[in-house]
Scaffold this active site. Structure first.
Site, PDB file in Angstrom:
ATOM      1  N   HIS A   1     130.553  53.972  14.453  1.00  0.00           N
ATOM      2  CA  HIS A   1     131.867  53.622  13.979  1.00  0.00           C
ATOM      3  C   HIS A   1     132.270  54.440  13.338  1.00  0.00           C
ATOM      4  O   HIS A   1     132.113  55.249  12.111  1.00  0.00           O
ATOM      5  CB  HIS A   1     130.952  52.122  12.697  1.00  0.00           C
ATOM      6  CG  HIS A   1     132.350  51.916  12.130  1.00  0.00           C
ATOM      7  ND1 HIS A   1     133.209  51.236  12.577  1.00  0.00           N
ATOM      8  CD2 HIS A   1     132.020  51.520  10.641  1.00  0.00           C
ATOM      9  CE1 HIS A   1     134.003  50.580  11.683  1.00  0.00           C
ATOM     10  NE2 HIS A   1     133.121  50.779  11.269  1.00  0.00           N
TER      11      HIS A   1
ATOM     12  N   ASN B   1     139.679  52.920   9.621  1.00  0.00           N
ATOM     13  CA  ASN B   1     138.293  52.458  10.188  1.00  0.00           C
ATOM     14  C   ASN B   1     138.862  50.864  11.182  1.00  0.00           C
ATOM     15  O   ASN B   1     140.318  50.063  10.209  1.00  0.00           O
ATOM     16  CB  ASN B   1     137.711  51.426   8.650  1.00  0.00           C
ATOM     17  CG  ASN B   1     136.941  50.340   9.030  1.00  0.00           C
ATOM     18  OD1 ASN B   1     136.626  49.905  10.336  1.00  0.00           O
ATOM     19  ND2 ASN B   1     135.752  50.508   7.860  1.00  0.00           N
TER      20      ASN B   1
ATOM     21  N   CYS C   1     132.147  44.851  11.753  1.00  0.00           N
ATOM     22  CA  CYS C   1     132.229  46.804  12.144  1.00  0.00           C
ATOM     23  C   CYS C   1     131.003  47.150  13.151  1.00  0.00           C
ATOM     24  O   CYS C   1     131.476  47.707  14.205  1.00  0.00           O
ATOM     25  CB  CYS C   1     132.455  47.619  11.478  1.00  0.00           C
ATOM     26  SG  CYS C   1     134.146  46.979   9.658  1.00  0.00           S
TER      27      CYS C   1
HETATM   28  N1  ACO Z   1     143.219  55.434  -4.749  1.00  0.00           N
HETATM   29  C1  ACO Z   1     142.936  56.741  -5.620  1.00  0.00           C
HETATM   30  N2  ACO Z   1     142.123  56.107  -6.566  1.00  0.00           N
HETATM   31  C2  ACO Z   1     141.239  54.964  -6.053  1.00  0.00           C
HETATM   32  C3  ACO Z   1     141.924  54.540  -4.767  1.00  0.00           C
HETATM   33  C4  ACO Z   1     142.715  54.552  -3.838  1.00  0.00           C
HETATM   34  N3  ACO Z   1     143.149  54.232  -3.017  1.00  0.00           N
HETATM   35  N4  ACO Z   1     139.870  53.888  -4.433  1.00  0.00           N
HETATM   36  C5  ACO Z   1     139.198  53.793  -5.622  1.00  0.00           C
HETATM   37  N5  ACO Z   1     140.034  54.213  -6.531  1.00  0.00           N
HETATM   38  C6  ACO Z   1     139.389  54.742  -7.850  1.00  0.00           C
HETATM   39  C7  ACO Z   1     138.686  53.489  -8.692  1.00  0.00           C
HETATM   40  O1  ACO Z   1     139.505  53.145  -9.279  1.00  0.00           O
HETATM   41  C8  ACO Z   1     137.236  54.454  -9.442  1.00  0.00           C
HETATM   42  O2  ACO Z   1     138.636  55.279 -10.425  1.00  0.00           O
HETATM   43  P1  ACO Z   1     137.909  55.127 -12.279  1.00  0.00           P
HETATM   44  O3  ACO Z   1     136.700  55.774 -11.781  1.00  0.00           O
HETATM   45  O4  ACO Z   1     138.921  54.958 -12.964  1.00  0.00           O
HETATM   46  O5  ACO Z   1     137.442  53.415 -11.890  1.00  0.00           O
HETATM   47  C9  ACO Z   1     137.863  55.664  -8.363  1.00  0.00           C
HETATM   48  O6  ACO Z   1     138.744  55.680  -7.800  1.00  0.00           O
HETATM   49  C10 ACO Z   1     136.214  56.021  -8.137  1.00  0.00           C
HETATM   50  O7  ACO Z   1     135.834  54.730  -7.055  1.00  0.00           O
HETATM   51  P2  ACO Z   1     134.851  54.397  -6.005  1.00  0.00           P
HETATM   52  O8  ACO Z   1     134.839  53.353  -5.402  1.00  0.00           O
HETATM   53  O9  ACO Z   1     133.259  54.351  -6.923  1.00  0.00           O
HETATM   54  O10 ACO Z   1     134.898  55.406  -5.371  1.00  0.00           O
HETATM   55  P3  ACO Z   1     134.288  56.182  -4.293  1.00  0.00           P
HETATM   56  O11 ACO Z   1     134.030  57.398  -4.525  1.00  0.00           O
HETATM   57  O12 ACO Z   1     132.833  55.246  -4.401  1.00  0.00           O
HETATM   58  O13 ACO Z   1     134.975  56.053  -3.050  1.00  0.00           O
HETATM   59  C11 ACO Z   1     134.985  55.252  -0.765  1.00  0.00           C
HETATM   60  C12 ACO Z   1     135.536  54.712  -2.314  1.00  0.00           C
HETATM   61  C13 ACO Z   1     135.703  55.845  -0.821  1.00  0.00           C
HETATM   62  C14 ACO Z   1     135.806  53.426  -0.840  1.00  0.00           C
HETATM   63  C15 ACO Z   1     133.904  54.709  -0.946  1.00  0.00           C
HETATM   64  O14 ACO Z   1     132.735  54.046  -1.969  1.00  0.00           O
HETATM   65  C16 ACO Z   1     133.497  54.026   0.461  1.00  0.00           C
HETATM   66  O15 ACO Z   1     133.640  55.575   1.485  1.00  0.00           O
HETATM   67  N6  ACO Z   1     132.620  53.440   0.999  1.00  0.00           N
HETATM   68  C17 ACO Z   1     131.911  52.940   1.783  1.00  0.00           C
HETATM   69  C18 ACO Z   1     133.266  51.927   2.277  1.00  0.00           C
HETATM   70  C19 ACO Z   1     133.543  51.749   3.823  1.00  0.00           C
HETATM   71  O16 ACO Z   1     133.746  53.049   4.668  1.00  0.00           O
HETATM   72  N7  ACO Z   1     134.028  50.631   3.941  1.00  0.00           N
HETATM   73  C20 ACO Z   1     135.046  50.105   5.145  1.00  0.00           C
HETATM   74  C21 ACO Z   1     134.378  49.360   5.919  1.00  0.00           C
HETATM   75  S1  ACO Z   1     132.939  49.161   5.570  1.00  0.00           S
HETATM   76  C22 ACO Z   1     132.724  49.604   7.613  1.00  0.00           C
HETATM   77  O17 ACO Z   1     133.332  49.985   8.123  1.00  0.00           O
HETATM   78  C23 ACO Z   1     131.123  49.946   7.141  1.00  0.00           C
END
Ligand code: ACO
Length: 320
Positions: free
Chosen positions: A247, A277, A114
């Site tokens: 990004h 993304n 990215c």
């Molecule tokens: N829909 C519903 N529930 C979901 C989903 C979904 N799509 N994905 C995960 N969950 C659930 C999980 O199973 C978990 O459930 P549980 O508590 O029962 O186990 C719960 O949601 C929380 O999961 P987390 O992974 O802790 O959720 P978080 O609040 O961290 O959000 C997210 C996840 C949105 C991916 C966040 O961590 C984030 O934004 N991270 C940055 C990642 C990113 O942007 N990556 C892109 C590529 S990297 C880059 O471009 C830089």
């Protein structure tokens, strides 16, 4: 010494758009509410089965060249950022060159996930500033939908396909003012596609694997740091920024970066809501959208910054 200046922008999104509700309808165990609240994403575009990264790149490049008022024959350097190349080799840059119907220019891919566009733009600038090249096509193009596991709701809802391109030319007017690139491979495992092709088979895992919370923390820290570093290199502070073009991974990462830089959100270009993304394509897609909407104008000071797998991160400060 001359500067390297963007003289045209272009972008392309494949026609198929998928909303969050469409994902639910396709059987992904998620909801529009969850995705919007955690990421800001409402829809994304997906390439058709026959569309490769070079096809998306071609459409974006044609628009960038038209905006710059140049023909492909003038380009003497093609730098293309992608993590979803058409083939193992040749590079997608060479395939794009062939589709543009030209030959002779140097052409190669840059792989920084990215951060790829920030890397590609910085590399092209250094070629131009050295005097060896005068007119570069710099492209970010991705078909991330090909490396998504549609049973992994933690990743498949985040990404989309698309391409963005700029023409970067030698100019007596500024231009790119400063840039900074970094990587720390020790963090490779928090975001990776740990697969390869060997003996005619895929070995390992050919899908995106991510530790979302770890990526979130890492991204927020380094995006603020590298923006300040780049401003320092140019002898400017954040008040000089007319537009931040980060990004487009996640609206909460973007908001946090803007807060750390003391920038109001009305100085930040966001397209994550409608593009998702698109990895290396996200910055040039957002740039082109804001230029074509008439928000970004000639002479504006722009901060482009990316972070992604590797881990890699970088920023480019420029006068548009
Ligand atoms: N829909 C519903 N529930 C979901 C989903 C979904 N799509 N994905 C995960 N969950 C659930 C999980 O199973 C978990 O459930 P549980 O508590 O029962 O186990 C719960 O949601 C929380 O999961 P987390 O992974 O802790 O959720 P978080 O609040 O961290 O959000 C997210 C996840 C949105 C991916 C966040 O961590 C984030 O934004 N991270 C940055 C990642 C990113 O942007 N990556 C892109 C590529 S990297 C880059 O471009 C830089």
């Amino acid at each position: 010494m001359s500067y390297a200046r963007i003289t045209g922008t272009g972008s392309y999104l494949p026609p198929t758009a998928l909303t969050n509700d469409d994902l639910v309808a396709r059987g992904v165990d998620t909801s529009d509410e969850w995705i919007v609240e955690r990421t800001g994403i409402r829809s994304r575009h997906l390439a058709d089965a026959g569309q490769m990264a070079s096809d998306l790149a071609l459409e974006a490049s044609r628009k960038a060249m038209a905006a710059a008022g140049i023909s492909a024959g003038k380009i003497d350097l093609i730098v293309l950022a992608t993590s979803t190349p058409d083939y193992i080799f040749p590079s997608t840059a060479c395939l794009l060159q062939s589709k543009l119907g030209v030959s002779g220019a140097a052409a190669f891919d840059v792989q920084a996930v990215c951060s790829g566009f920030a890397y590609a733009l910085t590399v092209a600038e250094k070629f131009i500033r050295s005097g060896s090249h005068r007119c570069a096509l710099v492209v970010g193009a991705e078909v991330f939908s090909r490396i998504l596991d549609w049973n992994d709701r933690g990743t498949c809802v985040l990404f989309g396909d698309g391409a963005g391109a700029v023409v970067l030319e030698a100019s007596e007017e500024p231009g790119i003012l400063a840039s900074a690139l970094h990587a720390d491979g020790a963090h490779h495992a928090i975001l990776e596609v740990p697969g390869q092709v060997c003996g005619g088979k895929v070995v390992g895992q050919p899908f995106v694997k991510m530790d979302g919370p770890a990526v979130f923390k890492f991204a927020v820290r380094v995006l603020a740091e590298v923006a300040h570093e780049t401003l320092d290199l140019a002898g400017l502070d954040a008040t000089a920024i007319d537009w931040l073009i980060p990004h487009q991974a996640n609206i909460r990462i973007i908001q946090s970066t803007a807060r750390k830089l003391g920038l109001p959100m009305d100085k930040v270009v966001t397209t994550v809501e409608r593009h998702g993304n698109t990895s290396a394509a996200s910055i040039p897609l957002a740039l082109d959208a804001a230029v074509r909407e008439g928000r970004i104008k000639r002479g504006d000071t722009l901060m482009l910054e990316g972070v992604g797998g590797g881990f890699t991160w970088g920023a480019v400060l420029l006068k548009f």
